[in-house]
Design an enzyme around this catalytic site. Structure first.
Site, PDB file in Angstrom:
ATOM      1  N   GLU A  96      51.922   8.199  -9.714  1.00 55.22           N
ATOM      2  CA  GLU A  96      51.901   6.640  -9.886  1.00 55.22           C
ATOM      3  C   GLU A  96      53.449   6.416  -9.516  1.00 55.22           C
ATOM      4  OE1 GLU A  96      48.445   6.310 -12.762  1.00 55.22           O
ATOM      5  OE2 GLU A  96      50.384   5.787 -13.356  1.00 55.22           O
ATOM      6  N   ASN A 116      49.789   9.754 -22.204  1.00 54.30           N
ATOM      7  CA  ASN A 116      50.522   8.802 -21.459  1.00 54.30           C
ATOM      8  C   ASN A 116      49.899   7.378 -21.257  1.00 54.30           C
ATOM      9  OD1 ASN A 116      52.117   7.571 -19.450  1.00 54.30           O
ATOM     10  ND2 ASN A 116      51.395   8.710 -17.708  1.00 54.30           N
ATOM     11  N   SER A 122      41.584  12.559 -15.733  1.00 55.72           N
ATOM     12  CA  SER A 122      40.196  11.998 -16.600  1.00 55.72           C
ATOM     13  C   SER A 122      39.942  12.929 -17.644  1.00 55.72           C
ATOM     14  CB  SER A 122      39.068  11.885 -15.404  1.00 55.72           C
ATOM     15  OG  SER A 122      39.511  10.917 -14.313  1.00 55.72           O
ATOM     16  N   LYS A 174      51.009   4.923 -20.247  1.00 55.72           N
ATOM     17  CA  LYS A 174      51.150   4.062 -19.023  1.00 55.72           C
ATOM     18  C   LYS A 174      51.420   2.572 -19.481  1.00 55.72           C
ATOM     19  CE  LYS A 174      48.355   7.066 -16.524  1.00 55.72           C
ATOM     20  NZ  LYS A 174      47.261   7.186 -15.074  1.00 55.72           N
ATOM     21  N   GLU A 233      48.004  17.366 -11.943  1.00 58.94           N
ATOM     22  CA  GLU A 233      47.196  16.203 -11.919  1.00 58.94           C
ATOM     23  C   GLU A 233      46.730  15.902 -10.693  1.00 58.94           C
ATOM     24  OE1 GLU A 233      48.045  13.243 -15.615  1.00 58.94           O
ATOM     25  OE2 GLU A 233      49.679  13.163 -14.064  1.00 58.94           O
ATOM     26  N   HIS A 274      55.082  11.758 -12.047  1.00 54.78           N
ATOM     27  CA  HIS A 274      53.995  11.493 -11.896  1.00 54.78           C
ATOM     28  C   HIS A 274      53.520  10.686 -10.658  1.00 54.78           C
ATOM     29  CE1 HIS A 274      50.184   9.092 -13.150  1.00 54.78           C
ATOM     30  NE2 HIS A 274      50.197   9.960 -14.299  1.00 54.78           N
ATOM     31  N   GLY A 301      42.141   8.490 -13.253  1.00 59.04           N
ATOM     32  CA  GLY A 301      41.466   7.302 -13.604  1.00 59.04           C
ATOM     33  C   GLY A 301      40.095   6.940 -12.919  1.00 59.04           C
TER      34      GLY A 301
END
Length: 314
Positions: A156, A70, A270, A72, A224, A154, A230
């Protein structure tokens, strides 16, 4: 290609929460630990006659290893050209499905220059047919440009954009009905894990998909944990495995044993070239959804090739 962005986990949880000490990257949580213990006691009844290192073999998936990248909101034309060149020259293990999700603006560039060995995914799609929806991208447009997959749910999109479980489920149903595969993301925030709600959150998110989708045939589930995206804090192989086992058990109980066996459950948070091999050894980790490390061609190839660790473990 360097990634210079503030992680979602740090935005949601704040530095105070993330800076407090972890035990194995997860605080001791009696309620969650008790639920894990009960789950594994249940599983051990059906696996006690097997080798100790393969305790959940009856739960393991049968699908092909799957690795998604991904990208992003990262990249420029030049940087993406370099990344595509690196991927085209990489030696990838043959028995892995490999997918990358570039920013929408660069989908055509990547599709026209990337090896056919790697499939293309959108990072999001609209809930229905395209039209007067400013800033959105439709499933039909993704298919027209050559995408085979789309990432939905996701964290986000959930926690920054504000998409809820039911809306995400509807988007997944539309994409599947129109012929796109769905990478369906689930996962808990830091405070939810601390409160012992990891399973509850994942089950609720899974149920929203299950209530809406016509079939699980073209769905890959990506677990996730938001606190690991991240941040550099990766769930230990054992932590990831225990959630993957629970997800597969939920699918078995609430959908079917066949879906539980065939659905690939991949880990994201990560993942990098240094930890992917150990993660891949876990029985119920069927691959990865990779963020920052997917922007580095050689490292992404290393993660793809972590499938060899699973072969050794088998």
């Amino acid at each position: 290609m360097a990634v210079a962005s503030t992680s979602l986990a740090s935005q949601l949880s704040g530095p105070k929460s993330l800076s407090q000490p972890y035990s194995g990257l997860r605080r001791s949580c009696p309620k969650l630990d008790q639920s894990h213990s009960s789950l594994f006691q249940h599983l051990s009844l059906s696996s006690s006659s097997r080798k100790a290192s393969r305790a959940v073999v009856a739960m393991a998936g049968t699908g092909k290893f799957f690795v998604g990248g991904n990208w992003k909101c990262n990249g420029t034309k030049d940087l993406i050209s370099k990344l595509v060149s690196d991927l085209n020259s990489a030696k990838l293990e043959p028995d892995v499905d490999v997918v990358v999700a570039p920013p929408f603006l660069y989908l055509d560039q990547v599709k026209s220059s990337l090896t056919d060995r790697i499939e293309i995914s959108g990072q999001n799609s609209w809930v229905g047919k395209g039209g007067a929806f400013t800033g959105e991208i439709s499933v039909e447009q993704l298919k027209d440009i050559g995408c085979k997959w789309v990432i939905l749910g996701h964290s986000e999109r959930r926690h920054v954009i504000g998409e809820d479980d039911q809306f995400i489920g509807k988007k997944a149903a539309y994409a599947l009905n129109e012929g796109l595969g769905v990478i369906a993301c689930i996962g808990e925030k830091l405070e939810e894990r601390e409160a012992g709600k990891t399973f509850d959150v994942c089950y609720e998110q899974l149920k929203a998909f299950a209530d809406a989708v016509p079939s699980w045939e073209n769905i890959v589930v990506a677990y996730e944990p938001v606190w690991a995206i991240g941040t550099g804090k990766v769930a230990s192989p054992q932590q990831a495995q225990e959630v993957h086992v629970a997800v597969r058990e939920w699918l078995k109980k609430n959908v079917s044993a066949e879906v539980a066996s065939k659905t690939r459950i991949i880990y994201g948070g990560s993942v990098n070239g240094g930890n992917s091999a150990e993660l891949a050894k876990e029985e119920d980790i069927d691959g990865f959804l990779v963020g920052g490390a997917s922007l580095k061609g050689p490292e992404f190839a290393t993660i793809v090739n972590a499938v060899t660790s699973k072969k050794v473990a088998a």
